[in-house]
Design a protein around this motif. Sequence first.
Motif, mmCIF file in Angstrom:
data_model
loop_
_atom_site.group_PDB
_atom_site.id
_atom_site.type_symbol
_atom_site.label_atom_id
_atom_site.label_comp_id
_atom_site.label_asym_id
_atom_site.label_seq_id
_atom_site.Cartn_x
_atom_site.Cartn_y
_atom_site.Cartn_z
ATOM 1 N N THR A 226 0.990 -1.085 -0.123
ATOM 2 C CA THR A 226 -0.084 -0.100 -0.182
ATOM 3 C C THR A 226 0.772 1.169 -0.116
ATOM 4 O OG1 THR A 226 0.096 -0.056 2.423
ATOM 5 C CG2 THR A 226 -1.814 -1.278 1.242
ATOM 6 N N GLY A 227 0.312 2.234 -0.357
ATOM 7 C CA GLY A 227 0.918 3.611 -0.173
ATOM 8 C C GLY A 227 1.499 4.032 -1.365
ATOM 9 N N ALA A 228 2.576 5.041 -1.663
ATOM 10 C CA ALA A 228 3.152 5.536 -2.835
ATOM 11 C C ALA A 228 3.787 4.505 -3.369
ATOM 12 C CB ALA A 228 3.813 6.849 -2.444
ATOM 13 N N PHE A 229 3.954 4.384 -4.679
ATOM 14 C CA PHE A 229 4.812 3.475 -5.223
ATOM 15 C C PHE A 229 4.478 1.915 -5.043
ATOM 16 C CE2 PHE A 229 7.458 7.073 -4.261
ATOM 17 C CZ PHE A 229 7.833 7.702 -5.531
ATOM 18 N N SER A 230 3.197 1.778 -4.629
ATOM 19 C CA SER A 230 2.681 0.411 -4.325
ATOM 20 C C SER A 230 2.827 -0.650 -5.540
ATOM 21 C CB SER A 230 1.322 0.430 -3.812
ATOM 22 O OG SER A 230 0.514 1.090 -4.530
ATOM 23 N N LEU A 231 2.392 0.139 -6.812
ATOM 24 C CA LEU A 231 2.348 -0.680 -7.947
ATOM 25 C C LEU A 231 3.784 -1.477 -8.189
ATOM 26 C CD1 LEU A 231 0.548 -0.166 -11.183
ATOM 27 C CD2 LEU A 231 3.046 -0.628 -11.264
ATOM 28 N N PHE A 232 4.679 -0.589 -7.942
ATOM 29 C CA PHE A 232 6.172 -1.295 -8.410
ATOM 30 C C PHE A 232 6.572 -2.245 -7.263
ATOM 31 C CE2 PHE A 232 5.655 3.077 -10.222
ATOM 32 C CZ PHE A 232 5.877 2.707 -11.612
ATOM 33 N N LYS A 233 6.372 -1.654 -6.039
ATOM 34 C CA LYS A 233 6.471 -2.485 -5.129
ATOM 35 C C LYS A 233 5.879 -3.843 -5.131
ATOM 36 C CE LYS A 233 6.889 1.159 -1.638
ATOM 37 N NZ LYS A 233 6.277 1.832 -0.507
ATOM 38 N N THR A 234 4.872 -4.167 -5.543
ATOM 39 C CA THR A 234 4.364 -5.412 -5.807
ATOM 40 C C THR A 234 4.745 -5.967 -7.001
ATOM 41 O OG1 THR A 234 1.920 -4.310 -5.273
ATOM 42 C CG2 THR A 234 1.832 -6.428 -6.387
ATOM 43 N N LEU A 235 5.082 -5.434 -7.985
ATOM 44 C CA LEU A 235 5.912 -5.919 -8.988
ATOM 45 C C LEU A 235 7.098 -6.478 -8.548
ATOM 46 C CD1 LEU A 235 5.184 -3.879 -12.453
ATOM 47 C CD2 LEU A 235 4.637 -6.103 -12.029
ATOM 48 N N ALA A 236 7.909 -5.872 -7.850
ATOM 49 C CA ALA A 236 9.025 -6.367 -7.441
ATOM 50 C C ALA A 236 9.033 -7.545 -6.471
ATOM 51 C CB ALA A 236 9.923 -5.188 -6.620
ATOM 52 N N GLU A 240 10.429 -11.318 -7.298
ATOM 53 C CA GLU A 240 11.325 -11.958 -6.522
ATOM 54 C C GLU A 240 10.606 -13.542 -6.181
ATOM 55 O OE1 GLU A 240 11.617 -9.417 -3.068
ATOM 56 O OE2 GLU A 240 12.969 -8.089 -3.933
ATOM 57 N N ASN A 241 9.456 -13.629 -6.218
ATOM 58 C CA ASN A 241 8.780 -14.775 -5.868
ATOM 59 C C ASN A 241 8.328 -15.814 -6.970
ATOM 60 O OD1 ASN A 241 8.258 -14.927 -2.389
ATOM 61 N ND2 ASN A 241 8.010 -12.799 -3.459
ATOM 62 N N LEU A 242 9.005 -15.298 -8.132
ATOM 63 C CA LEU A 242 8.408 -15.939 -9.520
ATOM 64 C C LEU A 242 8.797 -17.548 -9.130
ATOM 65 C CD1 LEU A 242 8.777 -13.778 -12.329
ATOM 66 C CD2 LEU A 242 6.826 -14.812 -11.585
ATOM 67 N N PRO A 243 9.940 -18.108 -8.666
ATOM 68 C CA PRO A 243 10.425 -19.240 -8.454
ATOM 69 C C PRO A 243 9.309 -20.079 -7.750
ATOM 70 C CG PRO A 243 12.161 -18.092 -8.067
ATOM 71 C CD PRO A 243 11.167 -17.109 -8.229
ATOM 72 N N HIS A 244 8.482 -19.582 -6.872
ATOM 73 C CA HIS A 244 7.673 -20.184 -6.139
ATOM 74 C C HIS A 244 6.141 -20.180 -6.724
ATOM 75 C CE1 HIS A 244 10.554 -20.078 -3.070
ATOM 76 N NE2 HIS A 244 10.553 -18.668 -3.177
ATOM 77 N N THR A 245 5.925 -19.924 -7.977
ATOM 78 C CA THR A 245 5.046 -20.044 -8.558
ATOM 79 C C THR A 245 4.114 -21.290 -8.587
ATOM 80 O OG1 THR A 245 5.420 -18.107 -10.246
ATOM 81 C CG2 THR A 245 3.256 -19.810 -11.046
#
Length: 627
Positions: A226-236, A240-245
């Motif tokens: 949440t908060g400012a830059f939340s979209l980029f934080k979520t993307l990051a 980072e967790n793509l291997p756990h898909t």
Amino acid sequence: MSASVAVYRNIYTEDRFKQAYGSGVSTNGNLRLREKLARRCRCSRLACLHMLRDRVPIFNWLLGYRLKKWILGDTIAGLTVGILHIPQGMAFALLTSVAPIFGLYTSFFPVVIYMIFGTGRHVSTGTFAVVSLMTGSVVEQLVPTPLELNSSTPEGAEFEAQRIGVASAVALLSGIIMLCMFSLQLGFLSTYLSDPIVKAFTSAAAFHVAISQLQSMLGLRLPRRTGAFSLFKTLATVMENLPHTNLAELLISLVCLAVLVPVKEVNMRYRQRLRTPIPVEILTVIVATGVAYASSLDSKYNIEIVGHIPAGFPSPRMPALHTFPDIVGDTVAITFVGYAVSVSLAMIYADKHGYSIHPNQAVLACINVTSLRQMFLQFQDLPDLWKISKIDFMVWVVTWLSVVVLNVDLGLAIGVVFSMMTVICRTQRAGCSVLGRANNTEIYRPLENHSKCYEIPGVKILTYNGPIYYGNRSFFREEMSRLLGLTPEKIRSWEKARKALEKREREVTVNTVEGGIANFSFSSENEFFKSETPKNEVQAVLIDCSRVIFVDVAGARLFTQMCTECQKIGVHVYLSNCNESILKIFTSSGLMNYMNPQHIFVTIHDAIMYIQQQKEKPAENTTTVWV
């Protein structure tokens, strides 16, 4: 074939026109206020019925409802919208960070209330992606999701209850704010959300919604940012967790998208031929539910499912009222956005169908993404917007970038402020034009656009295309001084010459003295035109106020200064086409102490005819205007 027009009538100053055609009604402000209050406070049976029908619109249309003619179509439409609301409500509940079942509740109750009190006949109220996302951000801030939580435990039930309490508090406070807006008749506030702002906001918010659903589509259990830059934080965090898909959930998501997108495209392209759109969302939910249940996907592949959905409605509970101080700021933004979006949709359909409204009254993740398709397609409008208005294009871009980069509510605020700043900048730099007369007419147009129009000898006719207030008075003064050539050197030289002329006149004749002070302000018109002003010099300035919406105190004082400066160089100032509010400001500010009240005319042509007649013959009361 050409036609000529001749006009024969009196020359009208504002005073003479009011005397001839005024209403005769007292203009006392207090009297008008008392009359308005008395009119509103009258109580009668007819007034009560009118207020009831106005405030409860169902009484207007229910009595005239054509049951046999409309019931079939309305039933089909109701079933279609209701079927659509089931998966959409459940999906948007996930955006609000509450259990999907609550999306069904919020899809049911609003339509019942709107049926009674709403004025839009084609609006389906219920869950909305942007409002759900904004509410979910508030819920996540106050009740963040623990990394390890079992919803079947008492702790999990308490956690869900806390979230529902916060979401309910947001809804309650939003309703209170809307009731206050209704009481104060603040429906006009939605006008500050221009069309570029609304489109850019919804399009950018669609990115937030889509990005927030990535983790669900990939089967990742991650806390919401949440908060400012939340979209980029979520993307990051997702990267980072793509291997756990969870590959099973990813496969289900891809299959659902492969079904939802084409069918929704068919619904869009062939909506004129289809009696009802294909309910692909509910069908996808039903099929996915059956597959998940038959294959036990939740236990075999750790796929997240909605779980048990209770029947009926839950027992009423009080919202978390103690959270009001913490949520008031976000709730104001949510209220404003939800209201503006609803009113915008209602106005679109009201214009289309010719009536008026009153503004003062698992699979689920894929459904969220595909429901935003129309918002993403708004990018197609940008080339046309650039051609129509580059300023509106910039408003769209700034709003979109602010919402995407920062956050939904903060981005919206920046978009509104930027849009208002463009309006202020345009009023500050409104153009000032010199008008010329079209031959053998009473029509006056800017010379820059009408080369065959001509200037009246010795008279400079000026028009300003905006309000005159404290924000643009310096620019207005600069433009007027440039067009009139009112340089400080010229003012000083003319003032010196005038003083010398007055000194010579005092040696020959006796001045008329009023109260011990020589009155040079309102010398006769003939003396003015008999002055030693060269023929190619400006002898009179006429300011056309037809495009001046309003003048504040600073603007009125600027007019006073300009009148004084013009009098110093032997130039008289005339006004025309002043509206009532401008005349009131001029009178109250004391401008008439420096300007002859008889120099304010109804039209440009009245003023020009008056000035020309004063040049040609001795001062007398003229009564005609010729074209």
